[in-house]
Design a protein around this motif. Structure first.
Motif, PDB file in Angstrom:
ATOM      1  N   PHE A  26       0.852  -1.171   0.000  1.00  0.00           N
ATOM      2  CA  PHE A  26       0.000   0.000   0.000  1.00  0.00           C
ATOM      3  C   PHE A  26       0.899   1.234   0.000  1.00  0.00           C
ATOM      4  N   TYR A  27       0.824   2.045  -1.028  1.00  0.00           N
ATOM      5  CA  TYR A  27       1.759   3.153  -1.206  1.00  0.00           C
ATOM      6  C   TYR A  27       1.100   4.489  -0.893  1.00  0.00           C
ATOM      7  N   TRP A  28       1.922   5.403  -0.373  1.00  0.00           N
ATOM      8  CA  TRP A  28       1.589   6.815  -0.311  1.00  0.00           C
ATOM      9  C   TRP A  28       2.545   7.567  -1.214  1.00  0.00           C
ATOM     10  N   GLN A  29       2.035   8.558  -1.898  1.00  0.00           N
ATOM     11  CA  GLN A  29       2.866   9.373  -2.772  1.00  0.00           C
ATOM     12  C   GLN A  29       3.264  10.642  -2.018  1.00  0.00           C
ATOM     13  N   LEU A  30       4.550  10.787  -1.735  1.00  0.00           N
ATOM     14  CA  LEU A  30       5.079  11.982  -1.070  1.00  0.00           C
ATOM     15  C   LEU A  30       5.992  12.700  -2.051  1.00  0.00           C
ATOM     16  N   GLY A  31       5.455  13.708  -2.740  1.00  0.00           N
ATOM     17  CA  GLY A  31       6.242  14.392  -3.766  1.00  0.00           C
ATOM     18  C   GLY A  31       6.551  13.449  -4.906  1.00  0.00           C
ATOM     19  N   HIS A  36       6.117   2.945   1.491  1.00  0.00           N
ATOM     20  CA  HIS A  36       5.266   1.855   1.944  1.00  0.00           C
ATOM     21  C   HIS A  36       4.430   2.350   3.122  1.00  0.00           C
ATOM     22  N   ALA A  37       3.176   2.639   2.867  1.00  0.00           N
ATOM     23  CA  ALA A  37       2.325   3.237   3.898  1.00  0.00           C
ATOM     24  C   ALA A  37       2.121   2.300   5.070  1.00  0.00           C
ATOM     25  N   GLN A  38       1.994   0.981   4.786  1.00  0.00           N
ATOM     26  CA  GLN A  38       1.720   0.061   5.901  1.00  0.00           C
ATOM     27  C   GLN A  38       2.874   0.011   6.894  1.00  0.00           C
ATOM     28  N   VAL A  39       4.100   0.218   6.411  1.00  0.00           N
ATOM     29  CA  VAL A  39       5.259   0.227   7.309  1.00  0.00           C
ATOM     30  C   VAL A  39       5.253   1.490   8.160  1.00  0.00           C
ATOM     31  N   LEU A  40       4.937   2.630   7.542  1.00  0.00           N
ATOM     32  CA  LEU A  40       4.874   3.883   8.300  1.00  0.00           C
ATOM     33  C   LEU A  40       3.777   3.835   9.360  1.00  0.00           C
ATOM     34  N   ILE A  41       2.627   3.263   9.005  1.00  0.00           N
ATOM     35  CA  ILE A  41       1.507   3.199   9.956  1.00  0.00           C
ATOM     36  C   ILE A  41       1.895   2.382  11.186  1.00  0.00           C
ATOM     37  N   THR A  42       2.426   1.179  10.957  1.00  0.00           N
ATOM     38  CA  THR A  42       2.779   0.322  12.090  1.00  0.00           C
ATOM     39  C   THR A  42       3.973   0.886  12.867  1.00  0.00           C
ATOM     40  N   SER A  43       4.898   1.551  12.177  1.00  0.00           N
ATOM     41  CA  SER A  43       6.025   2.176  12.874  1.00  0.00           C
ATOM     42  C   SER A  43       5.534   3.289  13.784  1.00  0.00           C
ATOM     43  N   TRP A  44       4.603   4.104  13.305  1.00  0.00           N
ATOM     44  CA  TRP A  44       4.056   5.182  14.134  1.00  0.00           C
ATOM     45  C   TRP A  44       3.312   4.621  15.347  1.00  0.00           C
ATOM     46  N   ILE A  45       2.621   3.501  15.155  1.00  0.00           N
ATOM     47  CA  ILE A  45       1.916   2.874  16.269  1.00  0.00           C
ATOM     48  C   ILE A  45       2.913   2.395  17.329  1.00  0.00           C
ATOM     49  N   VAL A  46       4.008   1.773  16.881  1.00  0.00           N
ATOM     50  CA  VAL A  46       5.040   1.307  17.816  1.00  0.00           C
ATOM     51  C   VAL A  46       5.654   2.491  18.565  1.00  0.00           C
ATOM     52  N   ILE A  47       5.966   3.564  17.842  1.00  0.00           N
ATOM     53  CA  ILE A  47       6.524   4.763  18.481  1.00  0.00           C
ATOM     54  C   ILE A  47       5.536   5.353  19.489  1.00  0.00           C
TER      55      ILE A  47
END
Length: 248
Positions: A26-31, A36-47
């Motif tokens: 699942f991708y997010w377009q940043l510029g 990988h959006a799913q990695v960012l989501i779960t990383s933010w949850i862990v943080i």
């Protein structure tokens, strides 16, 4: 012209290989970049989990620790001892936050993958999983470790740090340089491979047999997840200590 075309064809072939992916994402377009959006989501949850636990456990500090403060102080003492053992009594204190952050992020990430049913949350593509289940996360952590031990060596020894590459003889220069490439590779692939293999084994067992059978494997996964966090933090501290001592 023939050789130029052949080289271009070879480079194009390697470019296609580099775009090969396992599964869907699942991708997010940043510029101009896709992440990988799913990695960012779960990383933010862990943080968020780590920050919440830290705030709750330290908001009312007492001289005689109780409850959450007692647990946090135990964890801090464990990380401090690990860092002191690998780096040394004189140099370890500034590196406790870095080693502690690495250990806790990897530990909570690994356990979140083993305990939390991420897959119940549906995404347009791909599925949620532990952050350390993605090679991008483990490579980033390994590269941070590489930057840390280069900084440690240069900060203490200056440019004379690079003299280690021709020790004990200049003949070993290529091997000593290669060692700095293999360290992050081994760190990243060891962590990624073990976590991915553990999740795949549990997923296959759950799909093949009743739920009760895979439970022992899930407990084994919790143990191996904790061990992988400890190994990563220990090696990171050892590399930093080695860079400041100047020997192999």
């Amino acid at each position: 012209m023939h050789h130029t075309a052949k080289i271009a064809s070879t480079l194009n072939h390697f470019y296609k290989i580099s775009n090969v992916e396992v599964g869907q994402h699942f991708y997010w377009q940043l510029g101009d970049f896709q992440v990988h959006a799913q990695v960012l989501i779960t990383s933010w949850i862990v943080i968020a989990i780590l920050l919440t636990l830290a705030i709750l456990a330290t908001r009312n500090l007492e001289t005689i620790p109780m409850g959450g403060q007692n647990f946090v102080e135990y964890v801090l003492e464990f990380i401090r001892d690990l860092t002191r053992t690998q780096i040394g009594e004189e140099e370890y204190r500034p590196w406790v936050p870095f080693i502690g952050t690495m250990f806790l992020f990897i530990f909570v990430s690994n356990w979140s993958g083993a305990l939390f049913p991420w897959r119940i949350f549906e995404l347009p593509n791909g599925e949620l999983a532990a952050p350390t289940n993605d090679i991008n996360t483990t490579v980033a952590l390994a590269l941070l470790t590489s930057v840390a031990y280069f900084y440690a060596g240069l900060h203490k020894k200056g440019l004379s740090y690079f003299g280690k590459y021709i020790q004990p003889t200049p003949v070993l220069l290529p091997i000593n340089i290669l060692e700095d490439f293999t360290k992050p590779l081994s760190l990243s692939f060891r962590l990624f491979g073990n976590i991915l293999a553990d999740e795949l084994v549990v997923a296959v067992l759950i799909s093949l047999v009743p739920l009760v059978i895979p439970i022992p494997m899930m407990f084994l996964g919790l143990f191996t997840s904790a061990i992988q966090a400890l190994i990563f933090a220990t090696l990171a501290a050892a590399y930093i200590g080695e860079s400041m001592e100047g020997h192999h």
